[in-house]
Design an enzyme around this catalytic site. Structure first.
Site, mmCIF file in Angstrom:
data_model
loop_
_atom_site.group_PDB
_atom_site.id
_atom_site.type_symbol
_atom_site.label_atom_id
_atom_site.label_comp_id
_atom_site.label_asym_id
_atom_site.label_seq_id
_atom_site.Cartn_x
_atom_site.Cartn_y
_atom_site.Cartn_z
ATOM 1 N N SER A 150 90.208 52.709 55.430
ATOM 2 C CA SER A 150 88.966 52.360 56.122
ATOM 3 C C SER A 150 88.006 51.626 55.177
ATOM 4 O O SER A 150 88.355 50.546 54.688
ATOM 5 C CB SER A 150 88.360 53.625 56.734
ATOM 6 O OG SER A 150 87.372 53.281 57.658
ATOM 7 N N ASP A 226 93.280 54.013 67.077
ATOM 8 C CA ASP A 226 92.170 54.187 66.144
ATOM 9 C C ASP A 226 90.862 53.852 66.867
ATOM 10 O O ASP A 226 90.693 52.751 67.395
ATOM 11 C CB ASP A 226 92.400 53.216 64.966
ATOM 12 C CG ASP A 226 91.410 53.394 63.832
ATOM 13 O OD1 ASP A 226 90.228 53.659 64.113
ATOM 14 O OD2 ASP A 226 91.832 53.223 62.683
ATOM 15 N N HIS A 259 92.509 57.230 63.554
ATOM 16 C CA HIS A 259 91.920 56.835 62.265
ATOM 17 C C HIS A 259 92.050 57.937 61.194
ATOM 18 O O HIS A 259 91.639 57.738 60.067
ATOM 19 C CB HIS A 259 90.439 56.530 62.502
ATOM 20 C CG HIS A 259 89.768 55.763 61.398
ATOM 21 N ND1 HIS A 259 90.101 54.475 61.060
ATOM 22 C CD2 HIS A 259 88.752 56.107 60.543
ATOM 23 C CE1 HIS A 259 89.334 54.046 60.066
ATOM 24 N NE2 HIS A 259 88.508 55.024 59.727
HETATM 25 N N1 LIG Z 1 81.353 59.813 60.869
HETATM 26 C C1 LIG Z 1 81.718 58.430 60.783
HETATM 27 C C2 LIG Z 1 83.167 58.213 60.454
HETATM 28 C C3 LIG Z 1 83.672 59.218 59.481
HETATM 29 C C4 LIG Z 1 85.138 59.010 59.245
HETATM 30 O O1 LIG Z 1 85.956 58.894 60.174
HETATM 31 N N2 LIG Z 1 85.477 58.931 57.979
HETATM 32 C C5 LIG Z 1 86.830 58.662 57.614
HETATM 33 C C6 LIG Z 1 86.846 57.419 56.785
HETATM 34 S S1 LIG Z 1 86.088 56.076 57.653
HETATM 35 C C7 LIG Z 1 87.371 59.814 56.811
HETATM 36 O O2 LIG Z 1 88.295 59.648 56.051
HETATM 37 N N3 LIG Z 1 86.781 61.009 56.958
HETATM 38 C C8 LIG Z 1 87.110 62.145 56.164
HETATM 39 C C9 LIG Z 1 88.310 62.933 56.568
HETATM 40 O O3 LIG Z 1 88.848 62.727 57.672
HETATM 41 O O4 LIG Z 1 88.747 63.786 55.758
HETATM 42 C C10 LIG Z 1 81.409 57.709 62.067
HETATM 43 O O5 LIG Z 1 81.819 58.214 63.135
HETATM 44 O O6 LIG Z 1 80.801 56.647 61.993
#
Ligand SMILES: N[C@@H](CCC(=O)N[C@@H](CS)C(=O)NCC(=O)O)C(=O)O
Length: 299
Positions: A150, A226, A259
């Site tokens: 991401s 995603d 995602h």
């Molecule tokens: N909260 C954010 C997205 C958060 C998210 O999905 N983060 C991803 C990377 S973009 C992630 O790896 N989160 C931590 C995890 O799943 O451990 C939104 O909805 O805008």
């Protein structure tokens, strides 16, 4: 630069560790995770190649190490994994209440704008300071590959495209491919770099792919379910730009995947094997897609 061991645990015969260190580039203490394979049949003094993993929004150095399940393959292949944090952090470091700006959302750029520029120099940290620290303190050689997810996928593509002499291979899961043209990227790049969008181009993989003079093997995995695919990630923009300039990229789309780290865990083996193909070869030139004699170095 001294390192302070924060935690360590055995995993697949190797070591999963966390370290803290003072970052001169970011002007704050930083933490990173590292997985060190320990393979009995390697000779004493063996030095391993490294895969740098850049995580996404809201992540620390721990998301990948705890959720991707990468250690089993890294141990088998003999690859060190280095997992930095996603931004500078601390009470004295600028922040924003939103998830997509400030701490946990450094976007791997060198900020030029107040209040960010004092600490948010993640590009220099990942490209310069961290590899120096890692190479001075661990049993590794100078073969590096880069991957991420991401926002970290954006970081891996952008850093790999800008520094082909530093990385044997580049990969990404669900990367933000064209940050200049998506809400996450527009918000972060305008805050960190200001309104002049020509400055944003040096951090946009879809622009950079057309400027690359040396092509590294580049592999992207993207889930079709995603939730951020259409609005934020835009792999089709990168694919079009790559096709237009003849940069070969391998973009795999996977039905039903979202995602999350469940997607990453499902395909991390393919990415590690992809990088191993280049990291473990005898000479760097064998990884070049387009042969450029000036940049060939024995490894
Ligand atoms: N909260 C954010 C997205 C958060 C998210 O999905 N983060 C991803 C990377 S973009 C992630 O790896 N989160 C931590 C995890 O799943 O451990 C939104 O909805 O805008």
């Amino acid at each position: 630069m001294s390192l302070e061991l924060v935690s360590g645990t055995k995993s697949f015969d190797g070591l999963q560790q966390q370290y803290r260190h003072w970052s001169k580039v970011l002007s704050c203490p930083m933490q990173f995770s590292i997985f060190l394979p320990q393979t009995a049949d390697r000779e004493p003094g063996h030095r391993y190649p490294v895969l740098y993993w850049l995580s996404g929004l809201t992540c620390t150095d721990e998301n990948f190490s705890q959720k991707a399940g990468a250690q089993r393959m890294a141990a088998e292949l003999g690859i060190v994994l280095v997992m930095p944090d996603t931004s500078p952090r601390g009470m004295d470091v600028a922040d924003d209440p939103a998830d997509d700006l400030g701490q946990g959302a450094g976007f791997y750029v060198n900020a030029t704008q107040t209040p960010w520029k004092q600490h948010f120099q993640m590009y220099d940290y990942i490209v310069e300071e961290l590899p120096l620290l890692i190479e001075a303190n661990f049993p590794i050689n100078q073969r590096r590959a880069i991957s991420g997810h991401s926002m970290g996928g954006h970081g891996a593509l952008m850093i790999g495209l800008r520094n082909p002499e530093r990385y044997t291979s580049i990969s990404a899961f669900s990367p933000i491919c064209n940050p200049m043209a998506c809400p996450w990227g527009e918000k972060a790049l305008s805050a960190y770099l200001g309104a002049d969008t020509t400055r944003w181009e040096e951090y946009d993989a879809t622009v950079l792919v057309g400027r690359a003079t040396l092509h590294r093997p580049l592999f992207i995995s993207q889930g079709e379910e995603d939730e951020f695919l259409k609005q934020q990630l835009r792999p089709e923009a990168l694919q079009m730009a790559a096709d237009a300039c003849g940069y070969p990229i391998r973009l795999e789309r996977h039905t039903g995947y979202d995602h999350s780290y469940y997607f990453i865990a499902s395909f991390i083996e393919a990415h590690l094997r992809f990088h191993a193909d280049f990291l473990l070869r005898n000479r760097l030139e064998s990884t070049l897609v387009h042969f450029t004699p000036d940049l060939l170095k024995p490894w």
